[in-house]
Design a protein around this motif. Structure first.
Motif, PDB file in Angstrom:
ATOM      1  N   LEU A  18       0.824  -1.219   0.000  1.00 47.02           N
ATOM      2  CA  LEU A  18       0.000   0.000   0.000  1.00 47.02           C
ATOM      3  C   LEU A  18       0.853   1.263   0.000  1.00 47.02           C
ATOM      4  CD1 LEU A  18      -2.716  -1.072   2.629  1.00 47.02           C
ATOM      5  CD2 LEU A  18      -2.739  -1.412   0.142  1.00 47.02           C
ATOM      6  N   LYS A  19       2.177   1.080   0.134  1.00 45.06           N
ATOM      7  CA  LYS A  19       3.135   2.201   0.110  1.00 45.06           C
ATOM      8  C   LYS A  19       2.849   3.225   1.213  1.00 45.06           C
ATOM      9  CE  LYS A  19       4.963   0.291  -3.512  1.00 45.06           C
ATOM     10  NZ  LYS A  19       6.008  -0.697  -3.232  1.00 45.06           N
ATOM     11  N   LEU A  20       2.422   2.712   2.371  1.00 44.27           N
ATOM     12  CA  LEU A  20       2.213   3.556   3.548  1.00 44.27           C
ATOM     13  C   LEU A  20       3.527   3.644   4.316  1.00 44.27           C
ATOM     14  CD1 LEU A  20      -1.352   2.256   4.477  1.00 44.27           C
ATOM     15  CD2 LEU A  20      -0.769   4.572   3.724  1.00 44.27           C
ATOM     16  N   LEU A  98       0.601  10.767  14.464  1.00 48.72           N
ATOM     17  CA  LEU A  98       1.011  11.349  13.174  1.00 48.72           C
ATOM     18  C   LEU A  98       2.500  11.140  12.886  1.00 48.72           C
ATOM     19  CD1 LEU A  98      -1.021  14.687  13.383  1.00 48.72           C
ATOM     20  CD2 LEU A  98      -1.709  12.528  12.343  1.00 48.72           C
ATOM     21  N   GLY A  99       3.020   9.991  13.356  1.00 44.78           N
ATOM     22  CA  GLY A  99       4.415   9.662  13.076  1.00 44.78           C
ATOM     23  C   GLY A  99       5.404  10.338  14.011  1.00 44.78           C
ATOM     24  N   LYS A 100       4.889  11.144  14.961  1.00 44.27           N
ATOM     25  CA  LYS A 100       5.798  11.810  15.911  1.00 44.27           C
ATOM     26  C   LYS A 100       6.404  10.776  16.874  1.00 44.27           C
ATOM     27  CE  LYS A 100       4.815  16.012  14.441  1.00 44.27           C
ATOM     28  NZ  LYS A 100       4.537  15.651  13.058  1.00 44.27           N
ATOM     29  N   LEU A 101       5.625   9.734  17.188  1.00 49.59           N
ATOM     30  CA  LEU A 101       6.076   8.652  18.071  1.00 49.59           C
ATOM     31  C   LEU A 101       5.763   7.327  17.387  1.00 49.59           C
ATOM     32  CD1 LEU A 101       4.458  10.022  21.355  1.00 49.59           C
ATOM     33  CD2 LEU A 101       6.912  10.029  20.867  1.00 49.59           C
ATOM     34  N   PRO A 102       6.493   6.246  17.726  1.00 49.10           N
ATOM     35  CA  PRO A 102       6.136   4.940  17.148  1.00 49.10           C
ATOM     36  C   PRO A 102       4.889   4.377  17.851  1.00 49.10           C
ATOM     37  CG  PRO A 102       8.079   4.744  18.560  1.00 49.10           C
ATOM     38  CD  PRO A 102       7.700   6.191  18.554  1.00 49.10           C
ATOM     39  N   ASP A 103       3.723   4.508  17.224  1.00 50.91           N
ATOM     40  CA  ASP A 103       2.471   4.059  17.840  1.00 50.91           C
ATOM     41  C   ASP A 103       2.462   2.535  17.965  1.00 50.91           C
ATOM     42  OD1 ASP A 103       1.193   6.635  17.990  1.00 50.91           O
ATOM     43  OD2 ASP A 103       1.038   6.557  15.814  1.00 50.91           O
ATOM     44  N   PRO A 104       2.117   2.013  19.151  1.00 53.67           N
ATOM     45  CA  PRO A 104       2.051   0.560  19.292  1.00 53.67           C
ATOM     46  C   PRO A 104       0.680   0.012  18.876  1.00 53.67           C
ATOM     47  CG  PRO A 104       1.651   1.602  21.409  1.00 53.67           C
ATOM     48  CD  PRO A 104       1.852   2.715  20.417  1.00 53.67           C
ATOM     49  N   VAL A 105       0.619  -1.280  18.611  1.00 48.95           N
ATOM     50  CA  VAL A 105      -0.669  -1.973  18.517  1.00 48.95           C
ATOM     51  C   VAL A 105      -1.149  -2.100  19.957  1.00 48.95           C
ATOM     52  CG1 VAL A 105      -1.814  -4.156  17.984  1.00 48.95           C
ATOM     53  CG2 VAL A 105      -0.048  -3.265  16.456  1.00 48.95           C
ATOM     54  N   MET A 106      -2.376  -1.657  20.230  1.00 53.00           N
ATOM     55  CA  MET A 106      -2.865  -1.705  21.604  1.00 53.00           C
ATOM     56  C   MET A 106      -3.891  -2.816  21.795  1.00 53.00           C
ATOM     57  SD  MET A 106      -2.931   2.363  22.317  1.00 53.00           S
ATOM     58  CE  MET A 106      -3.034   2.869  20.617  1.00 53.00           C
ATOM     59  N   ALA A 126      -2.370   5.960   7.252  1.00 51.21           N
ATOM     60  CA  ALA A 126      -2.768   6.966   6.249  1.00 51.21           C
ATOM     61  C   ALA A 126      -2.671   8.369   6.852  1.00 51.21           C
ATOM     62  CB  ALA A 126      -4.188   6.693   5.756  1.00 51.21           C
ATOM     63  N   HIS A 127      -3.030   8.512   8.136  1.00 53.37           N
ATOM     64  CA  HIS A 127      -2.883   9.812   8.806  1.00 53.37           C
ATOM     65  C   HIS A 127      -1.417  10.249   8.850  1.00 53.37           C
ATOM     66  CE1 HIS A 127      -6.961  10.503   9.926  1.00 53.37           C
ATOM     67  NE2 HIS A 127      -7.052   9.548  10.838  1.00 53.37           N
ATOM     68  N   GLN A 128      -0.521   9.264   9.021  1.00 53.09           N
ATOM     69  CA  GLN A 128       0.915   9.606   9.042  1.00 53.09           C
ATOM     70  C   GLN A 128       1.396  10.047   7.661  1.00 53.09           C
ATOM     71  OE1 GLN A 128       3.588   6.742  10.709  1.00 53.09           O
ATOM     72  NE2 GLN A 128       2.314   6.315  12.493  1.00 53.09           N
ATOM     73  N   LEU A 129       0.810   9.448   6.631  1.00 52.34           N
ATOM     74  CA  LEU A 129       1.223   9.751   5.254  1.00 52.34           C
ATOM     75  C   LEU A 129       0.796  11.162   4.849  1.00 52.34           C
ATOM     76  CD1 LEU A 129       2.341   8.255   2.582  1.00 52.34           C
ATOM     77  CD2 LEU A 129      -0.061   8.226   1.937  1.00 52.34           C
ATOM     78  N   LEU A 130      -0.446  11.514   5.226  1.00 50.14           N
ATOM     79  CA  LEU A 130      -0.981  12.818   4.827  1.00 50.14           C
ATOM     80  C   LEU A 130      -1.927  13.324   5.899  1.00 50.14           C
ATOM     81  CD1 LEU A 130      -1.382  15.096   2.771  1.00 50.14           C
ATOM     82  CD2 LEU A 130      -3.120  13.710   1.645  1.00 50.14           C
ATOM     83  N   ALA A 143      -8.237   8.958   5.157  1.00 48.24           N
ATOM     84  CA  ALA A 143      -7.852   7.739   5.886  1.00 48.24           C
ATOM     85  C   ALA A 143      -8.884   6.624   5.697  1.00 48.24           C
ATOM     86  CB  ALA A 143      -7.652   8.050   7.365  1.00 48.24           C
ATOM     87  N   VAL A 144     -10.171   6.976   5.665  1.00 49.96           N
ATOM     88  CA  VAL A 144     -11.229   5.975   5.438  1.00 49.96           C
ATOM     89  C   VAL A 144     -11.076   5.364   4.040  1.00 49.96           C
ATOM     90  CG1 VAL A 144     -13.725   5.675   5.063  1.00 49.96           C
ATOM     91  CG2 VAL A 144     -12.911   6.870   7.101  1.00 49.96           C
ATOM     92  N   THR A 145     -10.785   6.192   3.049  1.00 49.94           N
ATOM     93  CA  THR A 145     -10.619   5.716   1.669  1.00 49.94           C
ATOM     94  C   THR A 145      -9.423   4.763   1.565  1.00 49.94           C
ATOM     95  OG1 THR A 145     -11.552   7.810   0.892  1.00 49.94           O
ATOM     96  CG2 THR A 145     -10.438   6.460  -0.747  1.00 49.94           C
ATOM     97  N   VAL A 146      -8.314   5.141   2.178  1.00 49.34           N
ATOM     98  CA  VAL A 146      -7.109   4.282   2.159  1.00 49.34           C
ATOM     99  C   VAL A 146      -7.399   2.982   2.910  1.00 49.34           C
ATOM    100  CG1 VAL A 146      -4.706   4.074   2.937  1.00 49.34           C
ATOM    101  CG2 VAL A 146      -5.510   6.232   1.937  1.00 49.34           C
ATOM    102  N   GLU A 147      -8.081   3.093   4.036  1.00 54.31           N
ATOM    103  CA  GLU A 147      -8.441   1.906   4.840  1.00 54.31           C
ATOM    104  C   GLU A 147      -9.302   0.940   4.026  1.00 54.31           C
ATOM    105  OE1 GLU A 147     -11.738   1.164   8.386  1.00 54.31           O
ATOM    106  OE2 GLU A 147     -10.807   3.132   8.189  1.00 54.31           O
TER     107      GLU A 147
END
Length: 305
Positions: A18-20, A98-106, A126-130, A143-147
């Motif tokens: 998906l090139k995310l 938004l890519g500021k921190l490495p978000d974990p799977v919760m 997708a939020h991190q991408l744009l 983000a919904v469209t990419v999802e």
């Protein structure tokens, strides 16, 4: 377990296919001892279909306010209600820094099944991408469209055509409900923008929400489906904040889907086209992507604006 292995595979698929963004987000796991990671408060004035926004340093102005504690979210919502707002509190299983921190799977993401898990990862990446400051409708619809596209491709990759067909049917049904909510919101926008006295506007509002409840039930019977989320909404009473929240996520999705088709379903080209739009003034983006409401924003109820 098997679910975490699935997550790892979906995470790799997100970057590779998906090139995310390819980073440390969603490569680690964190257990959280609560049902949701965040509770979002969405509010709209009593006579407006537009959500109230809150502004933050990194995220800019957004159409919701998040709390890590449900009690704090409910207390804040109660304060807004006392000031005359229509309010809704929504539990959220995942969010993005938004890519500021490495978000974990919760752990809050794990109870939805592997498809939803993959979806959430695609959505948050997708939020991190744009991400466009001060434009929640653009950000969430992108983000919904990419999802959605990501999940379809993930299921193709996993060789699950029956699940793709099932999802297609669900999406078609969901679109009918969204159209119904949208139609009511347009009607309400006209009422709120009219010169009628406040008491008359409130009477029409009650009437339209009463009608919407009946129409949701009729549509469920017609489609022979049942969405528990509408039970929750109806039992506590539908309001402007519900419709504003749906609008934030879905108003611009058809426009983004059109853009993806225009770019021949090529995701990197689609991302470039979306980035280009992100640089345009908001009015230009809205005109191109989002079916605009019939009422103008200036006609919104001034309470607490």
């Amino acid at each position: 377990g098997a679910e975490l292995a699935d997550v790892r595979e979906a995470r790799s698929f997100a970057s590779r296919v998906l090139k995310l963004p390819d980073n440390a987000s969603y490569t680690t796991y964190t257990k959280i001892d609560r049902p949701y990671v965040v509770w979002n408060v969405v509010a709209a004035p009593a006579l407006s279909v537009y959500p109230k926004t809150w502004c933050f340093p990194i995220a800019g102005c957004v159409a919701y306010r998040g709390y890590f504690s449900e009690k704090r979210a409910q207390d804040f919502a109660a304060g807004l209600k006392r000031r005359g707002y229509d309010v809704v509190v929504e539990g959220v299983p995942a969010y993005s820094t938004l890519g500021k921190l490495p978000d974990p799977v919760m752990s809050t993401m794990m109870r939805y099944g592997s498809d939803e898990l993959a979806s959430m990862i695609f959505h948050e990446l997708a939020h991190q991408l744009l991400y466009v400051k001060d434009d929640s409708r653009f950000d969430e619809a992108f983000a919904v469209t990419v999802e959605n596209e990501g999940l379809k491709r993930w299921l193709e990759y996993k060789g699950r055509p029956a699940r793709i067909a099932e999802l297609r049917k669900q999406r078609a049904e969901e679109r009918q409900f969204i159209a119904l909510l949208r139609h009511t919101r347009d009607q309400l926008a006209q009422v709120y923008a009219s010169g009628a006295p406040r008491a008359e506007k409130l009477r029409r509002k009650r009437q339209l929400f009463g009608g919407l409840t009946a129409q949701i039930r009729t549509l469920e019977r017609h489609l022979a489906v049942h969405f528990p989320v509408y039970d929750e909404w109806i039992s506590r009473g539908l309001n402007n904040a519900d419709l504003a929240s749906v609008g934030t996520y879905y108003d611009c999705v058809p426009g983004f889907e059109r853009l993806l088709r225009q770019e021949s379903d090529d995701l990197p080209r689609f991302y470039d086209a979306a980035r280009k739009l992100a640089r345009e003034p908001q009015a230009t983006r809205d005109a191109q992507l989002c079916s605009n409401l019939t009422a103008t924003k200036t006609a919104a109820d001034p309470v607490g604006q």
